[in-house]
Motif scaffolding. Structure first.
Motif, PDB file in Angstrom:
ATOM      1  N   UNK A 130      39.156  22.610  16.036  1.00  0.00           N
ATOM      2  CA  UNK A 130      39.541  21.824  15.596  1.00  0.00           C
ATOM      3  C   UNK A 130      41.022  22.238  16.745  1.00  0.00           C
ATOM      4  N   UNK A 131      41.604  23.228  16.173  1.00  0.00           N
ATOM      5  CA  UNK A 131      43.830  23.472  16.447  1.00  0.00           C
ATOM      6  C   UNK A 131      43.362  24.717  17.416  1.00  0.00           C
TER       7      UNK A 131
ATOM      8  N   UNK B  24      38.055   5.957  14.159  1.00  0.00           N
ATOM      9  CA  UNK B  24      36.650   6.082  13.685  1.00  0.00           C
ATOM     10  C   UNK B  24      36.883   7.369  13.009  1.00  0.00           C
ATOM     11  N   UNK B  25      35.726   6.794  11.695  1.00  0.00           N
ATOM     12  CA  UNK B  25      36.237   7.427  10.573  1.00  0.00           C
ATOM     13  C   UNK B  25      36.013   9.009  10.865  1.00  0.00           C
ATOM     14  N   UNK B  26      34.723   9.217  11.907  1.00  0.00           N
ATOM     15  CA  UNK B  26      34.596  10.833  12.350  1.00  0.00           C
ATOM     16  C   UNK B  26      35.659  11.253  13.213  1.00  0.00           C
ATOM     17  N   UNK B  27      36.617  10.401  13.708  1.00  0.00           N
ATOM     18  CA  UNK B  27      37.620  11.377  14.121  1.00  0.00           C
ATOM     19  C   UNK B  27      38.501  11.942  13.097  1.00  0.00           C
ATOM     20  N   UNK B  28      38.667  11.102  12.229  1.00  0.00           N
ATOM     21  CA  UNK B  28      39.813  10.598  11.489  1.00  0.00           C
ATOM     22  C   UNK B  28      39.885  12.190  10.391  1.00  0.00           C
ATOM     23  N   UNK B  29      38.257  12.067  10.012  1.00  0.00           N
ATOM     24  CA  UNK B  29      38.001  13.482   9.206  1.00  0.00           C
ATOM     25  C   UNK B  29      37.916  14.886   9.671  1.00  0.00           C
ATOM     26  N   UNK B  30      36.981  15.108  10.545  1.00  0.00           N
ATOM     27  CA  UNK B  30      37.047  16.019  11.643  1.00  0.00           C
ATOM     28  C   UNK B  30      38.041  16.195  12.821  1.00  0.00           C
ATOM     29  N   UNK B  31      38.881  16.129  12.966  1.00  0.00           N
ATOM     30  CA  UNK B  31      40.699  16.982  13.263  1.00  0.00           C
ATOM     31  C   UNK B  31      41.626  16.321  11.671  1.00  0.00           C
ATOM     32  N   UNK B  32      41.420  17.308  11.497  1.00  0.00           N
ATOM     33  CA  UNK B  32      41.985  17.736   9.887  1.00  0.00           C
ATOM     34  C   UNK B  32      41.926  17.022   9.038  1.00  0.00           C
TER      35      UNK B  32
ATOM     36  N   UNK C 163      44.874  19.367  27.632  1.00  0.00           N
ATOM     37  CA  UNK C 163      45.830  18.286  27.606  1.00  0.00           C
ATOM     38  C   UNK C 163      45.159  17.302  27.541  1.00  0.00           C
ATOM     39  N   UNK C 164      43.847  16.789  27.184  1.00  0.00           N
ATOM     40  CA  UNK C 164      42.866  16.032  26.839  1.00  0.00           C
ATOM     41  C   UNK C 164      41.692  16.460  26.248  1.00  0.00           C
ATOM     42  N   UNK C 165      41.618  15.574  24.924  1.00  0.00           N
ATOM     43  CA  UNK C 165      40.436  16.738  24.633  1.00  0.00           C
ATOM     44  C   UNK C 165      39.557  15.245  24.384  1.00  0.00           C
ATOM     45  N   UNK C 166      37.937  15.024  24.080  1.00  0.00           N
ATOM     46  CA  UNK C 166      36.855  14.516  24.049  1.00  0.00           C
ATOM     47  C   UNK C 166      36.360  14.811  23.158  1.00  0.00           C
ATOM     48  N   UNK C 167      36.121  14.093  21.958  1.00  0.00           N
ATOM     49  CA  UNK C 167      35.735  14.437  20.667  1.00  0.00           C
ATOM     50  C   UNK C 167      34.309  13.835  20.639  1.00  0.00           C
ATOM     51  N   UNK C 168      33.170  15.016  20.427  1.00  0.00           N
ATOM     52  CA  UNK C 168      31.996  14.306  20.794  1.00  0.00           C
ATOM     53  C   UNK C 168      31.365  14.947  20.031  1.00  0.00           C
TER      54      UNK C 168
ATOM     55  N   UNK D 294      27.618  11.350  21.961  1.00  0.00           N
ATOM     56  CA  UNK D 294      27.795  10.551  22.331  1.00  0.00           C
ATOM     57  C   UNK D 294      29.907  10.525  22.078  1.00  0.00           C
ATOM     58  N   UNK D 295      30.891  10.447  23.258  1.00  0.00           N
ATOM     59  CA  UNK D 295      32.435  10.780  23.060  1.00  0.00           C
ATOM     60  C   UNK D 295      32.211   9.960  22.120  1.00  0.00           C
ATOM     61  N   UNK D 296      32.930  10.112  20.635  1.00  0.00           N
ATOM     62  CA  UNK D 296      33.580   9.729  19.643  1.00  0.00           C
ATOM     63  C   UNK D 296      34.934   9.079  19.935  1.00  0.00           C
ATOM     64  N   UNK D 297      35.864   9.454  20.978  1.00  0.00           N
ATOM     65  CA  UNK D 297      37.238   9.386  20.817  1.00  0.00           C
ATOM     66  C   UNK D 297      37.845  10.398  22.299  1.00  0.00           C
ATOM     67  N   UNK D 298      38.534   9.723  23.167  1.00  0.00           N
ATOM     68  CA  UNK D 298      39.145  10.987  24.363  1.00  0.00           C
ATOM     69  C   UNK D 298      41.262  10.308  24.493  1.00  0.00           C
ATOM     70  N   UNK D 299      41.464  11.618  24.549  1.00  0.00           N
ATOM     71  CA  UNK D 299      43.075  11.499  24.656  1.00  0.00           C
ATOM     72  C   UNK D 299      43.434  12.239  24.376  1.00  0.00           C
ATOM     73  N   UNK D 300      44.491  12.339  24.274  1.00  0.00           N
ATOM     74  CA  UNK D 300      45.912  13.658  24.025  1.00  0.00           C
ATOM     75  C   UNK D 300      45.402  13.931  22.937  1.00  0.00           C
ATOM     76  N   UNK D 301      45.611  14.850  22.587  1.00  0.00           N
ATOM     77  CA  UNK D 301      45.978  15.189  21.437  1.00  0.00           C
ATOM     78  C   UNK D 301      46.361  14.903  19.302  1.00  0.00           C
ATOM     79  N   UNK D 302      47.893  14.904  20.095  1.00  0.00           N
ATOM     80  CA  UNK D 302      48.993  14.234  18.876  1.00  0.00           C
ATOM     81  C   UNK D 302      48.519  12.671  19.100  1.00  0.00           C
ATOM     82  N   UNK D 303      47.270  11.622  20.058  1.00  0.00           N
ATOM     83  CA  UNK D 303      47.279  10.540  19.736  1.00  0.00           C
ATOM     84  C   UNK D 303      46.107  10.160  18.924  1.00  0.00           C
ATOM     85  N   UNK D 304      44.997  11.463  19.615  1.00  0.00           N
ATOM     86  CA  UNK D 304      43.443  11.472  18.614  1.00  0.00           C
ATOM     87  C   UNK D 304      43.934  11.828  17.050  1.00  0.00           C
ATOM     88  N   UNK D 305      44.866  12.302  16.993  1.00  0.00           N
ATOM     89  CA  UNK D 305      45.537  12.898  15.569  1.00  0.00           C
ATOM     90  C   UNK D 305      46.027  11.605  14.618  1.00  0.00           C
TER      91      UNK D 305
END
Length: 389
Positions: A199-200, A232-240, A207-212, A216-227
């Motif tokens: 993740x780090x 989703x709970x997956x992105x919240x827990x997987x990114x940090x 510039x852009x991250x697609x979290x898979x 499937x792609x759970x969420x796509x966007x700039x790193x700061x925006x995803x964080x």
């Protein structure tokens, strides 16, 4: 050296999918990568990210959908006819050739006689000019990785694909190479697509991250925006790390949702909630550990008004240099995590101490309570499972 690309999209995947018998490695996926960007496919082992990269490279035939590179449909083209080059974790350098000849290999293969200026330019780009006559085994891991990048870039691909290129390096060198790769990408202007489970690494470079997740792609966007705004709970827990609190919406007023969790009142900005929840409905209120302040119960009168406040008791603490990480038992959650910078340490904050956790309501985000609250926590680093995906 500067390489410019036509404006537009470097890569466009439309309905791309991959199945192996009854197993679906990548579900139908639409993805667009802008030209000249640094794009990361991030996910745990087996999520489908390497399979997606290999379909872009032509190393895997998609089960459905199309791959377009620079506006050209390349779905049916073999790898050598696609305007891409790939850098793998193993680097795949030729051990019998020195650095210079490894970098020159692609040009010589295409029948180009005069390679000196191009190879010299590329070695300068990766800062390996003085090591041109060394063999790969005489180089460090980071130097070998830069040779592999130079060998790929000298062919002027439209897209450079990087498959876990830093995975074999130790932590300190990996962090140095993250910055180095970003510098090279910015300088040459070529589109980079980087696959990683780190993740780090993705957040540092892309510039852009697609979290898979699960093909499937759970969420796509700039790193700061995803964080800051996980969807989703997956992105919240997987990114940090995230603290997710089960709560009930009691009222909505002035752009805020009023919540209650185990008798504790909390405020959540409505704009930061991805869940459309009516009064009386359930929601997950999230807050990152570094956004929370920790105050000993004896000093709670000094906590500014308007902050979310949760009482608790410290059950564990870990000193990790820049911060101390606390685990706090509270009515709203048995294990709230708090990261406190080691600036002015309060000696009373030890296991067993009564405390108040408090934070700015603006740092709270909301997620649908119908999701798995632990999604993304148990995913383990490593690529062993992805060989089958």
């Amino acid at each position: 050296m500067t390489t410019t690309e036509a404006s537009g999209d470097a890569v466009r995947l439309t309905g791309i999918s991959k199945t192996y018998g009854s197993f679906t490695a990548v579900h139908p996926l639409d993805l667009t990568v802008p030209a000249g960007s640094f794009f990361a496919l991030l996910g745990a082992s087996g999520c489908g990210k390497t399979t997606t990269l290999r379909m872009i490279a032509g190393l895997e035939d998609p089960s459905g959908g199309s791959v377009r590179l620079g506006g050209q449909d390349v779905t049916g083209l073999p790898p050598y006819k696609r305007p891409v080059n790939t850098v793998f974790q193993s680097y795949a350098l030729f051990p019998h050739l020195d650095v210079y000849e490894n970098v020159a290999f692609g040009l010589r293969r295409r029948g180009i006689k005069s390679v000196k200026s191009q190879v010299g330019e590329m070695l300068d780009l990766v800062q390996l000019g003085p090591l041109a006559r060394r063999k790969p085994q005489q180089l460090s891991g980071g130097q070998q990785q830069r040779v592999a990048v130079a060998r790929a870039l000298i062919n002027h691909p439209q897209v450079l694909l990087l498959d876990e290129p830093l995975g074999a390096l130790d932590l300190k060198l990996r962090r140095q190479m993250q910055l180095e790769l970003k510098r090279i990408q910015t300088e040459v202007g070529i589109t980079f697509i980087h696959v990683t489970h780190d993740q780090e690494e993705a957040m540092t470079m892309a510039d852009t991250v697609a979290v898979m997740n699960a093909g499937r792609v759970e969420q796509l966007g700039a790193p700061a925006d995803l964080y800051e705004n996980p969807a989703s709970t997956f992105v919240a827990n997987f990114l940090g790390t995230s603290n997710l609190i089960e709560a009930e919406v009691t009222a909505a007023s002035g752009g805020d949702l009023q919540l209650v969790a185990a008798g504790v009142k909390l405020t959540l900005p409505a704009a930061r909630s991805s869940a459309d929840v009516a009064t009386g409905g359930k929601i997950l209120a999230g807050v990152r550990p570094e956004k929370i302040s920790l105050t000993h119960r004896d000093d709670e009168a000094g906590i500014p008004a308007g902050r979310n406040q949760v009482p608790g008791r410290i059950v564990d603490s870990s000193f990790i240099g820049v911060s101390t990480q606390y685990v706090v038992d509270s009515p709203v959650c048995p294990e709230l995590e708090v990261f406190v910078p080691n600036v002015e340490r309060d000696g009373r904050l030890v296991p067993g101490a009564p405390v108040v956790l408090h934070w700015n309501p603006a740092h709270t985000f909301g997620l649908g309570a119908d999701q798995d609250i632990d999604a993304g926590i148990d995913d383990i680093d490593g690529e062993s499972a992805e060989a089958a995906a």
